[in-house]
Motif scaffolding. Structure first.
Motif, short mmCIF file in Angstrom:
data_model
loop_
_atom_site.label_atom_id
_atom_site.label_comp_id
_atom_site.label_asym_id
_atom_site.label_seq_id
_atom_site.Cartn_x
_atom_site.Cartn_y
_atom_site.Cartn_z
N SER A 169 5.03 4.95 -18.21
CA SER A 169 5.22 4.86 -16.87
C SER A 169 5.49 3.67 -16.01
O SER A 169 4.47 2.16 -16.56
CB SER A 169 3.64 5.73 -15.97
N THR A 170 5.46 3.54 -14.76
CA THR A 170 5.08 1.94 -14.39
C THR A 170 4.59 1.71 -13.24
O THR A 170 3.71 2.89 -12.87
CB THR A 170 6.94 1.70 -13.19
N VAL A 171 4.09 0.16 -13.57
CA VAL A 171 2.95 -0.13 -12.66
C VAL A 171 3.09 -0.99 -11.81
O VAL A 171 3.64 -2.35 -12.25
CB VAL A 171 1.40 -0.64 -13.75
N GLU A 172 2.93 -0.60 -10.62
CA GLU A 172 2.57 -1.83 -9.30
C GLU A 172 2.21 -3.01 -8.61
O GLU A 172 0.82 -2.31 -8.74
CB GLU A 172 3.65 -1.01 -8.79
N PHE A 173 1.89 -4.15 -9.44
CA PHE A 173 0.37 -4.59 -9.51
C PHE A 173 0.96 -4.97 -7.43
O PHE A 173 1.77 -4.83 -6.88
CB PHE A 173 0.37 -5.68 -9.79
N ALA A 174 -1.06 -4.93 -6.81
CA ALA A 174 -0.59 -5.61 -5.26
C ALA A 174 -1.05 -7.20 -5.07
O ALA A 174 -0.60 -7.00 -3.42
CB ALA A 174 -1.76 -4.46 -4.98
N GLY A 175 -1.10 -7.33 -6.47
CA GLY A 175 -1.73 -8.90 -5.66
C GLY A 175 -2.43 -9.03 -5.02
O GLY A 175 -3.18 -10.51 -4.09
N HIS A 176 -3.70 -7.99 -4.28
CA HIS A 176 -4.88 -8.30 -3.74
C HIS A 176 -5.77 -7.70 -5.02
O HIS A 176 -5.61 -6.77 -5.52
CB HIS A 176 -5.18 -7.55 -2.20
N ASN B 67 -9.92 -8.09 -12.10
CA ASN B 67 -10.05 -7.30 -10.37
C ASN B 67 -8.57 -6.50 -9.40
O ASN B 67 -8.65 -6.49 -8.17
CB ASN B 67 -10.87 -7.71 -9.40
N GLU B 68 -7.38 -7.24 -10.01
CA GLU B 68 -6.11 -6.86 -9.05
C GLU B 68 -6.61 -5.41 -8.99
O GLU B 68 -5.91 -4.84 -9.88
CB GLU B 68 -5.26 -7.96 -9.28
N ILE B 69 -6.04 -5.24 -7.51
CA ILE B 69 -5.04 -3.72 -7.43
C ILE B 69 -4.03 -3.28 -8.17
O ILE B 69 -3.21 -3.82 -7.80
CB ILE B 69 -5.24 -3.14 -6.06
N CYS B 70 -3.64 -2.26 -9.06
CA CYS B 70 -2.60 -1.50 -9.44
C CYS B 70 -2.34 -0.09 -8.25
O CYS B 70 -3.32 0.38 -8.78
CB CYS B 70 -1.76 -2.22 -10.45
N PHE B 71 -1.15 0.15 -8.13
CA PHE B 71 -0.46 1.53 -8.51
C PHE B 71 0.10 2.18 -9.70
O PHE B 71 1.33 1.62 -9.37
CB PHE B 71 0.13 2.20 -7.31
N ILE B 72 -0.14 2.94 -10.34
CA ILE B 72 0.89 3.51 -11.85
C ILE B 72 1.23 4.26 -10.76
O ILE B 72 0.59 5.89 -10.01
CB ILE B 72 -0.74 3.80 -12.51
N ILE B 73 2.94 4.48 -10.68
CA ILE B 73 3.23 5.64 -10.87
C ILE B 73 3.11 7.08 -11.39
O ILE B 73 4.22 7.04 -12.87
CB ILE B 73 4.86 5.38 -10.74
N LEU B 74 3.32 8.59 -10.79
CA LEU B 74 2.76 9.69 -11.69
C LEU B 74 3.94 10.17 -10.97
O LEU B 74 3.35 11.11 -9.95
CB LEU B 74 1.66 9.86 -11.72
N ASP B 75 4.72 11.21 -11.24
CA ASP B 75 6.02 11.87 -10.81
C ASP B 75 6.26 10.52 -8.99
O ASP B 75 6.14 9.92 -8.99
CB ASP B 75 5.93 12.97 -10.60
N GLU B 76 5.54 11.40 -7.87
CA GLU B 76 6.08 11.27 -7.02
C GLU B 76 4.43 10.41 -6.35
O GLU B 76 4.72 10.11 -5.55
CB GLU B 76 5.58 12.24 -5.59
N VAL B 77 3.04 10.61 -6.50
CA VAL B 77 1.91 10.14 -6.11
C VAL B 77 1.46 8.54 -7.10
O VAL B 77 2.12 7.97 -8.38
CB VAL B 77 1.75 10.97 -6.87
N ARG B 78 1.15 7.60 -6.73
CA ARG B 78 0.76 6.71 -6.76
C ARG B 78 -0.49 6.48 -7.09
O ARG B 78 -1.77 6.97 -5.78
CB ARG B 78 1.38 5.64 -5.88
#
Lengths: 488, 99, 440
Positions: free
Chosen positions: A65-72, A26-37
């Motif tokens: 594509s790069t994915v950044e995990f938010a840690g929460h 259930n951790e949140i992450c952001f997938i980077i797609l061009d300029e949007v997350r």
């Protein structure tokens, strides 16, 4: 350092991410797609693969594509300024978004950073406090909004100082606490909390017993609901579910009303936006919108966010309950929420239960309803969340998994009936099939004896018996062919 | 046979509610108590009709008055006017228990 | 569809099913279009470098060494004023012999309107059909389907409604339309001299069923152009949404998804909602109104398609043949327009709500009398009169061949009340009765 990963697979809004370090369920992450997350939530992990459900369209997303995990985990932002807001299912402030159309990957801050609030201290220097203790209060739309020790704080703290009465922004420090190790901790008016975890900072949760007036006679007189109670309204389309829900949210004697429009028509939300600023709360004389927060995740908004929307709404309700307020939470429709669960479960290729719903549907619904309730706070005050959900049974058939699972947990059942609606007899609640378990609570009987009189419940029961007999006679006459029967 | 008329009366006097009417859309509990007492009293009364054909039209009239009461502001002049009308109706058809 | 220069051509297909193919490729985006031996296809799944494509035209005859090129975008439509008066297939290619439309290229199936930016619908749409205008009034920005058995003349009714509604543009989305029906629409619009305000996207029964899936998004993409860029009132006709849903189930079945009720995919509700929720009243004045057709099987509205539709749309119009008058009527009991409350008695004459309700109530009395008669019971004088009223009411108001203004419908209503009933029998507010009861 936050974990990152790369997209490895895409099936609609289910994305498989190969992660390089630890991730949480259930951790949140952001997938980077061009300029949007694109925001997403981990729903399954196998080896190095994290399966995430994306809260947005995945159109154009590519492998690698790069994915950044938010840690929460998925969390809401709590603080003054929630009332009168129109949020989406992830608590984005919809009014802050530019343009007519929703933009993918646009996330807006749910509170007002610049607004000044009239703060009055409650706690005093030297007092011992813990999570959820009241430090001070501000007026939010003329409701006393308590500023509390953040729910995530563990152990006890000593108040070092509380800000003097005056005007502050939500980011200003309003108290300094000293923890058990002697460190100073600053507290402002904002805190965060993960939506799928209940806020349980109360002393106990007794059985609810106080009548919650809804102004609807078939409910209050025949099958009453109580402060902190649970109820559900199943009904085929066109039986007036939404009109009834809107009616209850207009008239009920609650301090705060939170409406989760979950996977329903956008025009129904527009009706609330249009009407509530004009309508007056019969109990306080203030405008209805001042006590109302809307979580709008309409049917055309992303499905994963629909699942989140009911949790977002419940968490906001729990926050206000911890202030000793009476909350009415309405969710229309919990079936759409269950369908969102089903869509995800299918994509995960889980073994399906009845009607292809996930096997644990009953448990998920039960856990959710259990978050409502009447509580005694640690300071002796009380608060409540009354929860009423609608159910949209497929084909109007009440023997389907969502209705059946809900029936097991909700204490009031308001059965809407097609034949009543067809003959324009509203509200189309069948008084015989419907029930309220609260009528059997001795605590409730005692309360009603005082509030109304001790003859009330016996009278209501006689009324029901007469209705029942009338119905039976009508059925007999129907068999015999009297066309004027069947009018109950 | 009386059950059918009484349940109709309960339906129109209590259950039926107009969500689009300014007054009827919300009914405070004091008002609900008031109406429940009236309806229960009507149900408890003894009636004396000379024939079956009288029963339907009579209850239609009673129901109509109850509906008008629900539309009137609680304890307003209109409300009491309708209540008087109701008392009149009830007195008309109610006789002492005979036989 | 043109292809870009210097594209990589793939020729090694690893898997072929009835509707999909898979191959290894890189740099491909989700939902992206591709050409497979000239057939249009769309990416539906990416797993590492293995890409699964849904081939719209079906996979018959596709060899394992077919040429696959990726187009680098999801389906698009060129939008401009030149769309008006044109007929296209599901891919947006002209089928009327005219030139390709120049314009701004827009991805179909675009984003949703922010709910707080919507306006509450408030403009009445008059159709001349009393079963609609009087009993189930339509409002701009509404979405409403006809629920009808396949043997009812729903395409004729839709065409009439479209022509009489004072819309700036009418956009026809035809899914699984027979060629005859397609030609019928074309001819009716032509005869009415309305061709310049019509845009059509049609996938007829000659085309593979999967192509239907593109039609609503194409139609609504064009609708958004006129409603948003030009602030026009746009009426979108979608016929037949049942055939659209059938295509959804074909695809999900071939993708091995677990079906839910009636073999429909579990996402049916969301899939339909995404289309219908494009109906909107924009703040700047433009609007999109959707009138659809959902064909039923033997009047069964509990089937997953009408059932899910009913939960999404703002009411439904139920067509049935009235055997007493031998005409098709809009059934007053099973039909409903949820938005009529926003206009009746306000945008229309004050007596509208009362006349509407009274007439339906009396029609219900007639239905009861009919049951009584069929069971061999004696009819009262009132029963007889209500039966006569019902016949008149069906013929003069409910029948779909009625074409009059709303005031005239109300006058007709009063005349029928006066002809068959006493004043106290219609139970309408006294002041309205005084004002409108016909003199005789």
């Amino acid at each position: 350092m936050a974990t990152t990963g790369k997209v490895k697979g895409i099936i609609a809004n289910l994305v498989i991410v190969e992660v390089e370090a630890a991730v949480s369920q259930n951790e949140i992450c952001f997938i980077i797609l061009d300029e949007v997350r694109l925001m997403a939530e981990v729903i399954k992990v196998i080896g190095k693969d994290a399966y995430v459900q994306v809260f947005e369209s995945t159109r154009g997303l590519k492998i690698g594509s790069t994915v950044e995990f938010a840690g929460h985990l998925l969390e809401v932002t709590l603080g003054p300024g929630i009332l009168s807001k129109n949020y989406d299912g992830l608590q984005n402030d919809l009014d802050k978004m530019d343009g007519v159309f929703l933009k993918r990957g646009e996330y807006t801050f749910p509170l007002d950073e610049d607004k000044l609030w009239d703060f009055k201290p409650i706690a005093k220097a030297g007092e011992t406090v813990e999570a959820a203790s009241w430090l001070g209060e501000v007026d939010e739309n003329f409701q006393p909004h308590k500023i509390m020790v953040p729910f995530v704080f563990e152990g006890s703290y000593t108040v070092k100082s509380v800000a003097e009465a005056g005007q502050y922004k939500i980011t200003d420090t309003i108290a300094v606490l000293v923890d058990e190790k002697g460190n100073d901790v600053e507290v402002n008016m904002i805190q965060k909390w993960p939506v799928k975890k209940a806020i349980t900072h109360y002393k106990n949760k007794p059985r609810p017993f106080k009548l919650l007036e809804t102004g609807v006679r078939t409910i209050d007189t025949i099958n009453p609901i109580v402060e902190g109670g649970t109820g559900f309204i199943p009904g085929p389309f066109g039986t007036g579910k939404t009109v009834l829900q809107h009616g209850i949210s207009k008239q009920a004697e609650a301090d705060i009303v939170i409406i989760a429009a979950c996977g329903e028509r956008a025009n129904e939300v527009v009706e609330i936006f249009t009407e509530f600023p004009e309508l007056v709360d019969p109990h306080t004389g203030r405008k209805l919108i001042e006590r109302t927060t809307i979580i709008a995740n309409t049917s055309n908004m992303p499905v994963a966010a629909r699942e989140a929307s009911v949790y977002t709404a419940m968490t906001l309700a729990e926050y206000y309950r911890a202030m000793g307020l009476k909350i009415l939470l309405m969710a229309d429709s919990t079936s759409r929420w269950a369908q969102a669960l089903r869509e995800m479960s299918n994509r995960l290729e889980e073994l399906p239960g009845p009607d292809a719903f996930p096997m644990d549907l009953s448990a998920i619904i039960a856990n959710f309803y259990a978050r409502a309730g009447y509580v005694e706070l640690n300071n002796g005050k009380t608060g409540s969340i009354t929860f009423i959900g609608t159910v949209s049974p497929a084909g109007g058939n009440l023997k389907e998994p969502v209705t059946e699972s809900t029936k097991k947990v909700a204490r009031c059942f308001f059965a809407l009936q097609q034949s009543r609606a067809d003959s324009k007899r509203y509200p189309a609640i069948n008084p015989i099939d419907s029930y309220s378990k609260y009528l059997e609570y001795p605590e409730f009987a005692e309360y009603i004896s005082e509030r109304i009189n001790d003859q009330w419940i016996p009278k209501v029961n006689r009324l029901k018996t007469m209705l029942q007999r009338g119905l039976e006679v009508s059925e007999q006459i129907n068999i015999l062919g009297d066309s004027s029967a069947g009018c109950l | 046979m009386g059950w059918r008329f009484l349940s109709k009366l309960i339906f129109w006097g209590i259950l039926q509610q107009d969500a689009f009417d300014k007054v009827d859309c919300a009914s405070p509990i004091e008002r609900q108590e008031y109406m429940l007492n009236i309806v229960i009293d009507i149900c408890d009364k003894e009636y004396n009709f000379s024939g079956f054909a009288e029963v339907g039209p009579y209850f239609k009239k009673v129901i109509n008055v109850l509906k008008q009461m629900n539309y009137a502001l609680f304890k307003s002049d209109d409300f009491f006017k309708e209540e008087k009308e109701l008392e009149k109706l009830l007195a008309e058809s109610q006789v002492a228990v005979e036989a | 569809m043109s292809t870009k220069a210097f594209q990589k051509i793939y020729t090694k297909i690893s898997q072929i099913t009835k509707a999909t193919i898979s191959l290894h490729a890189t740099g491909v985006g989700n939902d992206e279009l591709a050409l497979v031996n000239g057939k249009l296809a769309q990416v539906v799944k990416l797993m590492g470098d293995e890409i699964t494509l849904q081939v719209f035209g079906g996979t018959e005859g596709i060899p394992t060494n077919a040429e696959v090129t990726f187009i680098g975008k999801s389906p698009t439509l060129n939008v401009s004023d030149n769309l008006a008066g044109r007929f296209f297939d599901a891919f947006g290619n002209p089928i009327d012999g005219g030139p390709k439309v120049e314009g701004t290229e827009v991805e179909i199936g675009g984003p949703s309107v922010n709910p707080v930016r919507r306006k509450q619908p408030s403009e009445l749409i008059a159709t001349g059909i009393a079963g609609i205008d009087l009993n189930n009034t339509l409002v701009s920005g509404q979405k409403i389907p006809f629920f009808t058995d396949p043997d009812q003349p729903y395409n004729e009714v839709m065409a009439n409604v479209a022509l009489r509604a004072k819309a700036d543009k009418i956009i026809l989305g035809g899914m699984g339309l027979t060629n005859d029906d397609y030609l019928y629409y074309k001819q009716v619009f032509d005869n009415a001299g309305a061709l310049d305000r019509i845009v059509s996207f049609v996938s007829t029964t000659d085309h593979p069923p999967v192509t239907r899936l593109l039609v609503p998004d194409m139609a609504l993409c064009a609708a958004e152009y006129f409603a948003v860029q030009k602030n026009e009132s746009v009426l979108v006709l979608l016929t037949d949404m049942t055939l659209y849903a059938d295509s959804l189930s074909i695809v999900s079945n071939r993708m091995d998804q677990i079906p839910s009720k009636d073999s429909m995919p579990g996402s049916l509700y969301s899939d339909l909602a995404k289309i219908y929720e494009k109906a909107v009243q924009f703040p700047a004045g433009g609007s999109i109104t959707i009138i659809a057709v959902t064909t039923l099987s033997g009047g069964d509205i509990t089937h997953a398609i009408p059932d899910n539709t009913g939960y999404i749309t703002e009411g439904q119009l139920f067509l049935r043949r009235d055997t007493d008058i031998g005409k098709v009527i809009v059934d007053p009991f099973r039909s409903l327009s949820r938005l009529k409350q926003l206009v009746i008695g306000d945008k229309t004459r004050e007596d509208h709500p009362q006349v509407m309700n009274a007439a339906i109530r009396l029609f219900a009395d007639a239905a009861n009398a009919k049951t009584k008669m069929e069971n061999g019971f004696d009819l009262t004088d009132y029963d007889e009169r209500s039966l006569n009223f019902a016949k008149d009411y069906s013929d003069k108001l409910l029948a779909i061949d009625v074409n009059v203004g709303i005031d005239e419908m109300l006058d007709t209503g009063w005349n029928l009340f006066g002809k068959h009933f006493k004043r106290e029998e219609v139970s309408i507010k006294q002041e309205l009765v005084e004002k409108y009861w016909p003199a005789n």
